[in-house]
Scaffold this active site. Structure first.
Site, PDB file in Angstrom:
ATOM      1  N   PHE A 109      55.850  37.169  46.979  1.00 12.20           N
ATOM      2  CA  PHE A 109      56.298  37.565  48.320  1.00 12.20           C
ATOM      3  C   PHE A 109      57.318  36.589  48.910  1.00 12.20           C
ATOM      4  CE2 PHE A 109      52.312  40.006  48.152  1.00 12.20           C
ATOM      5  CZ  PHE A 109      52.719  41.214  48.713  1.00 12.20           C
ATOM      6  N   SER A 145      47.753  38.595  40.933  1.00  6.07           N
ATOM      7  CA  SER A 145      48.503  38.796  39.680  1.00  6.07           C
ATOM      8  C   SER A 145      47.651  39.569  38.665  1.00  6.07           C
ATOM      9  CB  SER A 145      48.940  37.437  39.124  1.00  6.07           C
ATOM     10  OG  SER A 145      47.858  36.538  39.173  1.00  6.07           O
ATOM     11  N   ASP A 168      35.200  38.076  51.193  1.00 11.08           N
ATOM     12  CA  ASP A 168      35.388  37.193  50.042  1.00 11.08           C
ATOM     13  C   ASP A 168      34.250  37.431  49.051  1.00 11.08           C
ATOM     14  OD1 ASP A 168      37.467  34.690  49.725  1.00 11.08           O
ATOM     15  OD2 ASP A 168      35.663  34.375  48.539  1.00 11.08           O
ATOM     16  N   ARG A 199      42.856  30.238  48.806  1.00 17.86           N
ATOM     17  CA  ARG A 199      44.064  29.516  49.244  1.00 17.86           C
ATOM     18  C   ARG A 199      45.058  30.463  49.935  1.00 17.86           C
ATOM     19  NH1 ARG A 199      42.592  26.860  44.478  1.00 17.86           N
ATOM     20  NH2 ARG A 199      43.373  28.605  43.255  1.00 17.86           N
ATOM     21  N   MET A 200      45.381  31.570  49.285  1.00 16.00           N
ATOM     22  CA  MET A 200      46.338  32.511  49.883  1.00 16.00           C
ATOM     23  C   MET A 200      45.690  33.307  51.012  1.00 16.00           C
ATOM     24  SD  MET A 200      49.444  32.472  48.909  1.00 16.00           S
ATOM     25  CE  MET A 200      50.054  34.094  49.319  1.00 16.00           C
ATOM     26  N   THR A 214      54.814  36.235  38.314  1.00 15.62           N
ATOM     27  CA  THR A 214      56.256  36.183  38.598  1.00 15.62           C
ATOM     28  C   THR A 214      57.049  35.962  37.307  1.00 15.62           C
ATOM     29  OG1 THR A 214      55.681  35.196  40.712  1.00 15.62           O
ATOM     30  CG2 THR A 214      57.995  35.034  40.033  1.00 15.62           C
ATOM     31  N   LYS A 273      45.380  27.273  39.201  1.00 17.91           N
ATOM     32  CA  LYS A 273      45.792  28.660  38.953  1.00 17.91           C
ATOM     33  C   LYS A 273      45.041  29.217  37.741  1.00 17.91           C
ATOM     34  CE  LYS A 273      49.874  31.606  38.329  1.00 17.91           C
ATOM     35  NZ  LYS A 273      49.282  32.650  39.173  1.00 17.91           N
ATOM     36  N   HIS A 285      53.029  25.464  38.102  1.00 13.38           N
ATOM     37  CA  HIS A 285      52.073  25.757  39.183  1.00 13.38           C
ATOM     38  C   HIS A 285      51.017  24.657  39.329  1.00 13.38           C
ATOM     39  CE1 HIS A 285      53.723  29.850  39.050  1.00 13.38           C
ATOM     40  NE2 HIS A 285      53.162  30.024  40.225  1.00 13.38           N
ATOM     41  N   HIS A 286      50.297  24.757  40.415  1.00 10.91           N
ATOM     42  CA  HIS A 286      49.121  23.912  40.690  1.00 10.91           C
ATOM     43  C   HIS A 286      48.068  24.147  39.588  1.00 10.91           C
ATOM     44  CE1 HIS A 286      46.738  27.413  42.109  1.00 10.91           C
ATOM     45  NE2 HIS A 286      47.935  27.875  42.470  1.00 10.91           N
ATOM     46  N   GLY A 324      39.729  36.401  51.537  1.00 15.65           N
ATOM     47  CA  GLY A 324      40.187  35.732  52.763  1.00 15.65           C
ATOM     48  C   GLY A 324      39.788  34.273  52.892  1.00 15.65           C
TER      49      GLY A 324
HETATM   50  N1  LIG Z   1      52.186  37.643  45.100  1.00 17.73           N
HETATM   51  C1  LIG Z   1      52.324  36.424  45.599  1.00 17.73           C
HETATM   52  O1  LIG Z   1      53.303  36.111  46.320  1.00 17.73           O
HETATM   53  C2  LIG Z   1      51.279  35.400  45.306  1.00 17.73           C
HETATM   54  C3  LIG Z   1      50.242  35.724  44.485  1.00 17.73           C
HETATM   55  N2  LIG Z   1      49.238  34.829  44.251  1.00 17.73           N
HETATM   56  C4  LIG Z   1      48.120  35.333  43.462  1.00 17.73           C
HETATM   57  O2  LIG Z   1      47.048  35.584  44.362  1.00 17.73           O
HETATM   58  C5  LIG Z   1      45.800  35.413  43.690  1.00 17.73           C
HETATM   59  C6  LIG Z   1      44.924  34.458  44.500  1.00 17.73           C
HETATM   60  O3  LIG Z   1      45.476  33.162  44.456  1.00 17.73           O
HETATM   61  P1  LIG Z   1      44.780  31.975  45.255  1.00 17.73           P
HETATM   62  O4  LIG Z   1      44.627  32.314  46.687  1.00 17.73           O
HETATM   63  O5  LIG Z   1      45.509  30.741  44.873  1.00 17.73           O
HETATM   64  O6  LIG Z   1      43.334  31.965  44.558  1.00 17.73           O
HETATM   65  P2  LIG Z   1      41.941  31.467  45.167  1.00 17.73           P
HETATM   66  O7  LIG Z   1      41.032  31.310  43.999  1.00 17.73           O
HETATM   67  O8  LIG Z   1      42.156  30.301  46.077  1.00 17.73           O
HETATM   68  O9  LIG Z   1      41.463  32.700  46.072  1.00 17.73           O
HETATM   69  C7  LIG Z   1      40.878  33.852  45.596  1.00 17.73           C
HETATM   70  C8  LIG Z   1      39.717  34.180  46.506  1.00 17.73           C
HETATM   71  O10 LIG Z   1      39.183  35.455  46.160  1.00 17.73           O
HETATM   72  C9  LIG Z   1      37.777  35.305  46.113  1.00 17.73           C
HETATM   73  N3  LIG Z   1      37.162  36.362  45.318  1.00 17.73           N
HETATM   74  C10 LIG Z   1      36.841  36.378  44.002  1.00 17.73           C
HETATM   75  N4  LIG Z   1      36.258  37.535  43.671  1.00 17.73           N
HETATM   76  C11 LIG Z   1      36.205  38.282  44.806  1.00 17.73           C
HETATM   77  C12 LIG Z   1      35.718  39.573  45.110  1.00 17.73           C
HETATM   78  N5  LIG Z   1      35.144  40.340  44.170  1.00 17.73           N
HETATM   79  N6  LIG Z   1      35.830  40.024  46.374  1.00 17.73           N
HETATM   80  C13 LIG Z   1      36.379  39.265  47.324  1.00 17.73           C
HETATM   81  N7  LIG Z   1      36.864  38.019  47.107  1.00 17.73           N
HETATM   82  C14 LIG Z   1      36.788  37.539  45.858  1.00 17.73           C
HETATM   83  C15 LIG Z   1      37.566  33.923  45.549  1.00 17.73           C
HETATM   84  O11 LIG Z   1      36.235  33.478  45.716  1.00 17.73           O
HETATM   85  P3  LIG Z   1      35.643  32.395  44.647  1.00 17.73           P
HETATM   86  O12 LIG Z   1      36.524  31.183  44.775  1.00 17.73           O
HETATM   87  O13 LIG Z   1      34.241  32.192  45.104  1.00 17.73           O
HETATM   88  O14 LIG Z   1      35.777  33.040  43.297  1.00 17.73           O
HETATM   89  C16 LIG Z   1      38.575  33.152  46.383  1.00 17.73           C
HETATM   90  O15 LIG Z   1      38.069  32.812  47.658  1.00 17.73           O
HETATM   91  C17 LIG Z   1      46.142  34.929  42.282  1.00 17.73           C
HETATM   92  O16 LIG Z   1      46.148  36.028  41.402  1.00 17.73           O
HETATM   93  C18 LIG Z   1      47.557  34.374  42.444  1.00 17.73           C
HETATM   94  O17 LIG Z   1      48.275  34.414  41.249  1.00 17.73           O
HETATM   95  C19 LIG Z   1      49.247  33.583  44.785  1.00 17.73           C
HETATM   96  C20 LIG Z   1      50.288  33.185  45.575  1.00 17.73           C
HETATM   97  C21 LIG Z   1      51.395  34.055  45.913  1.00 17.73           C
HETATM   98  O1  LIG Z   2      48.737  31.489  41.729  1.00 16.10           O
HETATM   99  C1  LIG Z   2      49.734  31.180  42.437  1.00 16.10           C
HETATM  100  O2  LIG Z   2      49.776  30.155  43.108  1.00 16.10           O
HETATM  101  C2  LIG Z   2      50.887  32.084  42.435  1.00 16.10           C
HETATM  102  N1  LIG Z   2      50.777  33.229  41.809  1.00 16.10           N
HETATM  103  C3  LIG Z   2      51.755  34.244  41.742  1.00 16.10           C
HETATM  104  C4  LIG Z   2      52.160  34.464  40.303  1.00 16.10           C
HETATM  105  O3  LIG Z   2      51.284  34.472  39.425  1.00 16.10           O
HETATM  106  O4  LIG Z   2      53.353  34.674  40.040  1.00 16.10           O
HETATM  107  C5  LIG Z   2      52.922  34.008  42.678  1.00 16.10           C
HETATM  108  C6  LIG Z   2      53.307  32.564  42.820  1.00 16.10           C
HETATM  109  O5  LIG Z   2      53.866  32.130  41.620  1.00 16.10           O
HETATM  110  C7  LIG Z   2      52.099  31.727  43.192  1.00 16.10           C
END
Ligand SMILES: NC(=O)C1=CN([C@@H]2O[C@H](COP(=O)(O)OP(=O)(O)OC[C@H]3O[C@@H](n4cnc5c(N)ncnc54)[C@H](OP(=O)(O)O)[C@@H]3O)[C@@H](O)[C@H]2O)C=CC1
Ligand SMILES: O=C(O)C1=N[C@H](C(=O)O)C[C@H](O)C1
Length: 256
Positions: A115, A87, A43, A21-22, A153, A146, A142-143, A18
């Protein structure tokens, strides 16, 4: 009453990852929805038991491919429905999750590689187009923060294209390359080439290129902001308790 049962009040939502980023975007979206309540935010370093203590009915996981299975397993064991965007969940991992769900037939786990409505449509359009073209390649952009490549996707898109090509009886795409710098032709996902770009300023983007005699077709989707994922995430949160078992993708919810 098990945690997954509703009492007709707002759905109590817990967000795993939580502060990411997402995850942070999901927290904002849940807080803005009248029929949902943000019950818990977990988190890195926090105990998942906070979800149980807060009476979470649906957990949303946006963490990391290395830890996502732990969260899903915990939710299933505790009787919490799960919506997962993280992912890295390949067929083997999906069958592990199906095994965990067997003794809990009332529970729903919904996993979606993407999503965003435009991305879901792109995958569907790609599946339809695949059988009409000799060549198909995927470029995901992507950014640079990642963690995984190729994106979930792109992996899903390439596999859908490959399956459609097989069904249509198409052979390998033409490619006479005999000499290449390492990686120049991208990764091969189910025999479909996938190219990953990481670039500052980008969010999440994908192009699917098709080619045949005298014509090409390009499908492109751009998520310009993470709010693009929120309608799909919230739809999944609202529906998952009525979808027992494992659901992959939100296509069914959109009636595509
Ligand atoms: N399906 C969809 O539509 C989308 C999917 N994604 C996917 O979502 C995932 C997250 O992306 P994003 O938000 O950019 O990544 P981030 O790294 O910004 O967020 C992940 C978060 O999870 C935390 N985390 C790590 N390990 C744990 C744990 N054991 N328990 C709880 N929290 C934990 C991280 O903490 P810390 O930074 O301290 O490690 C961080 O705060 C990726 O796999 C991405 O590909 C992203 C966008 C859209
Ligand atoms: O990490 C991301 O940002 C995203 N991850 C997902 C993926 O791996 O396909 C969804 C989207 O592309 C954003």
């Amino acid at each position: 009453m098990s945690l997954a049962e509703t009492d007709d009040g707002p759905i109590r939502v817990g967000v795993i990852g939580g502060r990411g980023r997402m995850g942070a975007e999901v927290c904002r979206a849940v807080e803005a929805a009248a029929d949902l309540e943000l019950a818990a935010v977990v988190d890195q370093g926090d105990s998942l038991s906070a979800l149980v203590d807060a009476g979470t009915q649906v957990a949303v996981d946006f963490t990391h491919p290395g830890v996502v299975l732990d969260g899903i397993r915990f939710c299933v064991e505790q009787g919490i429905h799960a919506v997962v965007g993280t992912s890295g969940l390949d067929e083997l991992r999906l069958s592990t999750i199906r095994g965990w769900l067997e003794p809990r037939p009332e529970l729903g786990v919904l996993i979606a590689p993407n999503f965003a409505i435009g991305a879901v449509l792109t995958m569907r359009f790609a599946e339809i187009a695949a059988r009409y073209f000799e060549s198909a390649e995927v470029i995901e952009l992507h950014h640079p923060r990642k963690a995984d490549a190729p994106s979930g996707t792109a992996d899903h898109t390439a596999r859908a294209i490959a399956a459609a090509r097989r069904t249509a009886g198409l052979g390998p795409a033409p490619d006479a390359t005999t000499q290449e710098a390492a990686g120049a032709r991208g990764a091969s996902v189910d025999d479909v080439r996938v190219h990953s770009v990481r670039l500052a300023g980008l969010v999440a983007h994908q192009e699917v290129l098709f080619g045949t005699e005298g014509e090409t077709l390009t499908l492109r989707h751009d998520s310009l902001d993470r709010t693009s994922f929120m309608p799909g995430v919230l739809l999944a949160v609202r529906k998952v308790s009525g979808l027992p078992g494992l659901t992959v993708g939100i296509e069914g919810l959109l009636e595509l």
